[in-house]
Design a protein around this motif. Structure first.
Motif, PDB file in Angstrom:
ATOM      1  N   ALA A  31       0.842  -1.194   0.000  1.00  0.00           N
ATOM      2  CA  ALA A  31       0.000   0.000   0.000  1.00  0.00           C
ATOM      3  C   ALA A  31       0.876   1.243   0.000  1.00  0.00           C
ATOM      4  CB  ALA A  31      -0.900  -0.001   1.234  1.00  0.00           C
ATOM      5  N   GLY A  32       0.262   2.394  -0.304  1.00  0.00           N
ATOM      6  CA  GLY A  32       0.976   3.661  -0.206  1.00  0.00           C
ATOM      7  C   GLY A  32       0.680   4.593  -1.353  1.00  0.00           C
ATOM      8  N   TRP A  33       1.660   5.422  -1.659  1.00  0.00           N
ATOM      9  CA  TRP A  33       1.500   6.424  -2.715  1.00  0.00           C
ATOM     10  C   TRP A  33       2.859   6.737  -3.328  1.00  0.00           C
ATOM     11  CZ3 TRP A  33       4.492  10.581  -1.636  1.00  0.00           C
ATOM     12  CH2 TRP A  33       4.749  10.892  -0.299  1.00  0.00           C
ATOM     13  N   ILE A  34       2.804   7.413  -4.499  1.00  0.00           N
ATOM     14  CA  ILE A  34       4.021   7.835  -5.199  1.00  0.00           C
ATOM     15  C   ILE A  34       3.729   9.143  -5.916  1.00  0.00           C
ATOM     16  CG2 ILE A  34       3.494   6.504  -7.292  1.00  0.00           C
ATOM     17  CD1 ILE A  34       6.567   5.903  -7.423  1.00  0.00           C
ATOM     18  N   ARG A  35       4.760   9.999  -6.018  1.00  0.00           N
ATOM     19  CA  ARG A  35       4.590  11.283  -6.712  1.00  0.00           C
ATOM     20  C   ARG A  35       5.934  11.758  -7.250  1.00  0.00           C
ATOM     21  NH1 ARG A  35       3.471  14.873  -1.344  1.00  0.00           N
ATOM     22  NH2 ARG A  35       5.555  14.732  -0.471  1.00  0.00           N
ATOM     23  N   ASN A  36       5.859  12.618  -8.262  1.00  0.00           N
ATOM     24  CA  ASN A  36       7.036  13.320  -8.765  1.00  0.00           C
ATOM     25  C   ASN A  36       7.341  14.486  -7.836  1.00  0.00           C
ATOM     26  OD1 ASN A  36       7.422  11.729 -11.048  1.00  0.00           O
ATOM     27  ND2 ASN A  36       6.225  13.080 -12.368  1.00  0.00           N
ATOM     28  N   ARG A  37       8.619  14.775  -7.671  1.00  0.00           N
ATOM     29  CA  ARG A  37       9.049  15.942  -6.909  1.00  0.00           C
ATOM     30  C   ARG A  37       9.575  16.999  -7.865  1.00  0.00           C
ATOM     31  NH1 ARG A  37      12.091  14.624  -1.506  1.00  0.00           N
ATOM     32  NH2 ARG A  37      13.694  15.794  -2.634  1.00  0.00           N
ATOM     33  N   SER A  38       9.558  18.237  -7.428  1.00  0.00           N
ATOM     34  CA  SER A  38      10.007  19.337  -8.288  1.00  0.00           C
ATOM     35  C   SER A  38      11.508  19.286  -8.570  1.00  0.00           C
ATOM     36  CB  SER A  38       9.638  20.686  -7.658  1.00  0.00           C
ATOM     37  OG  SER A  38      10.282  20.829  -6.405  1.00  0.00           O
ATOM     38  N   ASP A  39      12.276  18.542  -7.767  1.00  0.00           N
ATOM     39  CA  ASP A  39      13.720  18.445  -7.990  1.00  0.00           C
ATOM     40  C   ASP A  39      14.094  17.337  -8.973  1.00  0.00           C
ATOM     41  OD1 ASP A  39      13.313  16.156  -6.474  1.00  0.00           O
ATOM     42  OD2 ASP A  39      14.708  16.715  -4.883  1.00  0.00           O
ATOM     43  N   GLY A  40      13.091  16.683  -9.596  1.00  0.00           N
ATOM     44  CA  GLY A  40      13.341  15.638 -10.582  1.00  0.00           C
ATOM     45  C   GLY A  40      13.345  14.236 -10.008  1.00  0.00           C
ATOM     46  N   ALA A  41      13.271  14.118  -8.690  1.00  0.00           N
ATOM     47  CA  ALA A  41      13.221  12.809  -8.041  1.00  0.00           C
ATOM     48  C   ALA A  41      11.769  12.323  -7.970  1.00  0.00           C
ATOM     49  CB  ALA A  41      13.815  12.887  -6.636  1.00  0.00           C
ATOM     50  N   VAL A  42      11.617  11.086  -7.551  1.00  0.00           N
ATOM     51  CA  VAL A  42      10.309  10.502  -7.266  1.00  0.00           C
ATOM     52  C   VAL A  42      10.295  10.146  -5.786  1.00  0.00           C
ATOM     53  CG1 VAL A  42       8.824   8.496  -7.665  1.00  0.00           C
ATOM     54  CG2 VAL A  42       9.902   9.632  -9.594  1.00  0.00           C
ATOM     55  N   GLU A  43       9.188  10.453  -5.113  1.00  0.00           N
ATOM     56  CA  GLU A  43       9.033  10.156  -3.689  1.00  0.00           C
ATOM     57  C   GLU A  43       7.862   9.217  -3.504  1.00  0.00           C
ATOM     58  OE1 GLU A  43       8.486  12.595   0.513  1.00  0.00           O
ATOM     59  OE2 GLU A  43       8.090  13.607  -1.385  1.00  0.00           O
TER      60      GLU A  43
END
Length: 89
Positions: A31-43
């Motif tokens: 379970a959980g979530w994922i998103r793009n970050r503004s610094d080019g990484a993925v969190e």
């Protein structure tokens, strides 16, 4: 149950990383979530039993075809009982 925050660096945006991660999380029962970050990484935050979370962390270290993961960092979090895996941004 354990929960981890994961930050993935490298060429991880515009390569289908989030969508592939969602498929893998669903396959593993994480379970959980994922998103793009503004610094080019993925969190992401991922939660599940230890073997499933470890398998998902191994997947993050490689990513989907087209990704070039240079590093990942993790941090332990308290489990929340979250259900499902979603893309948040």
């Amino acid at each position: 149950m354990i929960r981890q925050r994961v930050i993935v660096h490298g060429r991880v945006q515009a390569v289908g990383f989030r969508y592939s991660a969602r498929v893998e999380a669903q396959r593993l029962g994480v379970a959980g979530w994922i998103r793009n970050r503004s610094d080019g990484a993925v969190e992401a935050e991922i939660e599940g039993d230890a073997p499933s979370v470890d398998a998902m962390l191994s997947w993050f270290d490689e990513g989907p075809p087209g990704a070039d993961v240079t590093s990942i960092s993790t941090a332990d979090l308290h489990p929340t009982g979250e259900q499902g895996f979603r893309i948040t941004g």
